[in-house]
Write a protein that holds these residues in place. Sequence first.
Motif, PDB file in Angstrom:
ATOM      1  N   GLY A  63       5.017  19.838   7.295  1.00 55.30           N
ATOM      2  CA  GLY A  63       4.739  20.791   6.232  1.00 55.30           C
ATOM      3  C   GLY A  63       5.107  20.344   4.833  1.00 55.30           C
ATOM      4  O   GLY A  63       4.863  21.078   3.880  1.00 55.30           O
ATOM      5  N   GLU A  64       5.699  19.149   4.689  1.00 53.66           N
ATOM      6  CA  GLU A  64       6.113  18.675   3.374  1.00 53.66           C
ATOM      7  C   GLU A  64       5.354  17.410   2.977  1.00 53.66           C
ATOM      8  O   GLU A  64       5.283  16.469   3.771  1.00 53.66           O
ATOM      9  N   PRO A  65       4.823  17.372   1.754  1.00 54.30           N
ATOM     10  CA  PRO A  65       4.170  16.145   1.301  1.00 54.30           C
ATOM     11  C   PRO A  65       5.205  15.024   1.175  1.00 54.30           C
ATOM     12  O   PRO A  65       6.290  15.232   0.644  1.00 54.30           O
ATOM     13  N   MET A  66       4.860  13.854   1.697  1.00 57.83           N
ATOM     14  CA  MET A  66       5.756  12.701   1.635  1.00 57.83           C
ATOM     15  C   MET A  66       4.951  11.478   1.238  1.00 57.83           C
ATOM     16  O   MET A  66       3.744  11.431   1.425  1.00 57.83           O
ATOM     17  N   ARG A  67       5.679  10.489   0.712  1.00 55.27           N
ATOM     18  CA  ARG A  67       5.040   9.262   0.262  1.00 55.27           C
ATOM     19  C   ARG A  67       5.888   8.076   0.704  1.00 55.27           C
ATOM     20  O   ARG A  67       7.103   8.090   0.570  1.00 55.27           O
ATOM     21  N   ALA A  68       5.214   7.071   1.230  1.00 54.89           N
ATOM     22  CA  ALA A  68       5.878   5.810   1.565  1.00 54.89           C
ATOM     23  C   ALA A  68       5.221   4.717   0.740  1.00 54.89           C
ATOM     24  O   ALA A  68       4.003   4.569   0.765  1.00 54.89           O
ATOM     25  N   ASP A  69       6.034   3.970   0.012  1.00 55.29           N
ATOM     26  CA  ASP A  69       5.527   2.895  -0.844  1.00 55.29           C
ATOM     27  C   ASP A  69       5.747   1.542  -0.179  1.00 55.29           C
ATOM     28  O   ASP A  69       6.605   1.397   0.702  1.00 55.29           O
ATOM     29  N   ASP A  70       4.979   0.564  -0.626  1.00 56.95           N
ATOM     30  CA  ASP A  70       5.103  -0.825  -0.158  1.00 56.95           C
ATOM     31  C   ASP A  70       4.942  -0.943   1.357  1.00 56.95           C
ATOM     32  O   ASP A  70       5.632  -1.722   2.016  1.00 56.95           O
ATOM     33  N   VAL A  71       4.040  -0.155   1.911  1.00 59.02           N
ATOM     34  CA  VAL A  71       3.765  -0.200   3.348  1.00 59.02           C
ATOM     35  C   VAL A  71       2.880  -1.401   3.637  1.00 59.02           C
ATOM     36  O   VAL A  71       1.845  -1.594   3.000  1.00 59.02           O
ATOM     37  N   MET A 116       0.854  -1.169   0.000  1.00 57.16           N
ATOM     38  CA  MET A 116       0.000   0.000   0.000  1.00 57.16           C
ATOM     39  C   MET A 116       0.900   1.232   0.000  1.00 57.16           C
ATOM     40  O   MET A 116       2.007   1.201   0.524  1.00 57.16           O
ATOM     41  N   ARG A 117       0.414   2.299  -0.539  1.00 57.39           N
ATOM     42  CA  ARG A 117       1.116   3.582  -0.559  1.00 57.39           C
ATOM     43  C   ARG A 117       0.450   4.498   0.463  1.00 57.39           C
ATOM     44  O   ARG A 117      -0.774   4.558   0.556  1.00 57.39           O
ATOM     45  N   VAL A 118       1.274   5.228   1.214  1.00 57.20           N
ATOM     46  CA  VAL A 118       0.757   6.184   2.184  1.00 57.20           C
ATOM     47  C   VAL A 118       1.284   7.564   1.815  1.00 57.20           C
ATOM     48  O   VAL A 118       2.491   7.781   1.736  1.00 57.20           O
ATOM     49  N   ASN A 119       0.350   8.465   1.555  1.00 55.96           N
ATOM     50  CA  ASN A 119       0.665   9.866   1.289  1.00 55.96           C
ATOM     51  C   ASN A 119       0.310  10.672   2.525  1.00 55.96           C
ATOM     52  O   ASN A 119      -0.830  10.616   2.996  1.00 55.96           O
ATOM     53  N   VAL A 120       1.266  11.414   3.035  1.00 57.20           N
ATOM     54  CA  VAL A 120       1.070  12.153   4.271  1.00 57.20           C
ATOM     55  C   VAL A 120       1.899  13.430   4.212  1.00 57.20           C
ATOM     56  O   VAL A 120       2.948  13.469   3.557  1.00 57.20           O
ATOM     57  N   THR A 121       1.410  14.469   4.845  1.00 54.99           N
ATOM     58  CA  THR A 121       2.188  15.698   4.961  1.00 54.99           C
ATOM     59  C   THR A 121       2.887  15.654   6.315  1.00 54.99           C
ATOM     60  O   THR A 121       2.226  15.569   7.357  1.00 54.99           O
ATOM     61  N   VAL A 122       4.209  15.690   6.284  1.00 52.68           N
ATOM     62  CA  VAL A 122       4.992  15.607   7.515  1.00 52.68           C
ATOM     63  C   VAL A 122       5.810  16.884   7.658  1.00 52.68           C
ATOM     64  O   VAL A 122       6.590  17.234   6.770  1.00 52.68           O
TER      65      VAL A 122
END
Length: 152
Positions: A9-17, A1-7
């Motif tokens: 103040g910056e948009p970030m993405r984690a793949d293969d969660v 699964m992909r997780v898109n989150v703002t951390v």
Amino acid sequence: MRVNVTVNGEPMRADDVWEGESLLYVLRERLGLPGAKNACEQGECGSCTVYLDDVPVCSCLVAAGQAEGRTVRTVEGLAAPDELHPVQRAFLHAGAVQCGFCTPGLVVAVHDLLERIPHPSEPDIREALAGNLCRCTGYENIVAAVKLAAAS
């Protein structure tokens, strides 16, 4: 699964969660933000405390997928570039940092307290710290740091 989150103040993405991964794991291992610490993995110690949509949470108890599309603020995001946040500075000046393992969670908890109650009483301080365990300090220097931060 992909997780898109703002951390911080910056948009970030984690793949293969993996579905069972915690927000803490994603922050530390996938996004390279080691501030929140992994101690108990049961929400008992407070060392992994972060803000999730401006609410302090134990990130070890939040499934990474629950953070999808949301905003996270970690201890790294409290300070301005090249300048400590007043709470962080107070912890240093009061000698409230020893091994440092609990410090990030305590700093977030104190930040939250001072946002809600700018000039807390000692009982307010001790109640706000109740969810954070420290094995080194005996809490007196931590309480002194909170008073110092509130005075600044």
